[in-house]
Design an enzyme around this catalytic site. Structure first.
Site, PDB file in Angstrom:
ATOM      1  N   HIS A 131      78.184   5.870 -52.948  1.00 24.53           N
ATOM      2  CA  HIS A 131      77.391   6.541 -51.915  1.00 24.53           C
ATOM      3  C   HIS A 131      75.994   6.840 -52.441  1.00 24.53           C
ATOM      4  CE1 HIS A 131      76.181   8.984 -48.576  1.00 24.53           C
ATOM      5  NE2 HIS A 131      76.003  10.034 -49.337  1.00 24.53           N
ATOM      6  N   SER A 132      74.985   6.519 -51.627  1.00 26.75           N
ATOM      7  CA  SER A 132      73.585   6.780 -51.950  1.00 26.75           C
ATOM      8  C   SER A 132      73.231   6.093 -53.278  1.00 26.75           C
ATOM      9  CB  SER A 132      73.344   8.296 -51.993  1.00 26.75           C
ATOM     10  OG  SER A 132      71.962   8.595 -51.921  1.00 26.75           O
ATOM     11  N   MET A 133      72.711   6.807 -54.264  1.00 30.03           N
ATOM     12  CA  MET A 133      72.437   6.183 -55.547  1.00 30.03           C
ATOM     13  C   MET A 133      73.667   5.452 -56.074  1.00 30.03           C
ATOM     14  SD  MET A 133      71.704   7.830 -59.304  1.00 30.03           S
ATOM     15  CE  MET A 133      73.446   7.875 -59.718  1.00 30.03           C
ATOM     16  N   SER A 136      77.408   2.835 -49.254  1.00 26.00           N
ATOM     17  CA  SER A 136      77.220   3.891 -48.260  1.00 26.00           C
ATOM     18  C   SER A 136      75.847   4.542 -48.382  1.00 26.00           C
ATOM     19  CB  SER A 136      78.317   4.954 -48.450  1.00 26.00           C
ATOM     20  OG  SER A 136      78.062   6.115 -47.691  1.00 26.00           O
ATOM     21  N   ALA A 166      75.762   3.742 -54.534  1.00 25.80           N
ATOM     22  CA  ALA A 166      75.934   2.417 -53.949  1.00 25.80           C
ATOM     23  C   ALA A 166      75.223   1.358 -54.782  1.00 25.80           C
ATOM     24  CB  ALA A 166      75.406   2.405 -52.520  1.00 25.80           C
TER      25      ALA A 166
END
Length: 253
Positions: free
Chosen positions: A95-97, A122, A99
């Site tokens: 998720h975010s970083m 994500s 990903a």
């Protein structure tokens, strides 16, 4: 299985060990996040899927270790720790970083001859679309304000103001790793990429997620949920259902 798994113990948290699991899901948290963010995912997927949550240096029980503000170094060390766990089908979720980090780890494991069954990304731009917004250069107060403005979920995700103060070095380091990351062209993934995002995500436009399809030869799909950057907190059950379907049904829309 050898004891080489123990060499990467600092990087991996198994909240619900499931030796008989049909598959594993390797999870990578957001900037400033910790492995415990994925405890509900581990609980929800066990025992059929064993979750390996990545614990970055500089937080929780690794707080005494120096932060790693470089995406390449993070990926090298995480991939080395996770390689012994690729003895059964596995996927990665970031998720975010996380990903971007999950993608880079997937590349390294594929290069080692252990390709993933799937990559879930994500709330993040595709690697070749990364940009530097200068968040890692903000003052402490500005970083706290930025996190607090993330759809009103900052406190829920990171904790109270006092705890956030302790997390600031890790957050700043992760921001730097994420923002200074530069994509290096190379072979595309042989596993499908499943992109997820929140419709109202202030960090990334929905349209940006489509660019992830350029990094796989095995299929791509995008699922948009209601909510902002931390939509996955509220859409927890739906995400678990999606992960199960993609892992065991091979569904690509």
């Amino acid at each position: 299985m050898t004891d080489t798994k123990n060499d990467g113990a600092a990087w991996i948290r198994r909240f619900h060990p499931s030796p008989a699991a049909d598959a594993r899901l390797m999870c990578f948290p957001h900037a400033g996040g910790s492995a415990s963010f994925f405890f509900p995912v581990s609980k929800g997927l066990a025992p059929r899927v064993e979750v390996l949550a990545t614990q970055y240096p500089g937080r929780q029980d690794r707080r005494a270790e120096p932060n790693v503000p470089d995406m390449g170094q993070l990926a090298d060390r995480a991939a080395e720790s996770l390689l012994p766990w690729t003895d059964k089908p596995y996927a990665l979720f970031g998720h975010s970083m996380g990903a971007t980090l999950a993608y880079e780890v997937a590349r390294r494991l594929q290069d080692a001859g252990r390709p993933a069954r799937a990559l879930f990304v994500s709330g993040r731009r595709a690697p070749h679309r990364n940009r530097n917004d200068g968040l890692h250069l903000l003052s402490d107060e500005e970083i706290v304000a930025d996190i607090g403005a993330l759809d009103g979920t900052g406190d829920q995700v990171f904790g109270d103001a006092e705890l956030m103060g302790l997390l600031l070095p890790a957050i700043r380091s992760d921001y730097r790793a994420a923002e200074t990351y530069r994509y290096a062209p190379g072979p595309v993934l042989t596993s499908p990429v499943h992109a997820l995002t929140g419709f109202s995500d202030a960090r990334v436009d929905v349209g940006e997620l489509h660019h992830w399809k350029e990094h796989t030869e095995a299929g791509f799909d995008l699922t948009v949920f209601s909510g902002g950057h931390f939509y996955l907190v509220e859409r927890h059950e739906e995400i678990l259902e999606l992960v199960r379907a993609r892992l065991f049904e091979g569904a690509v829309t």
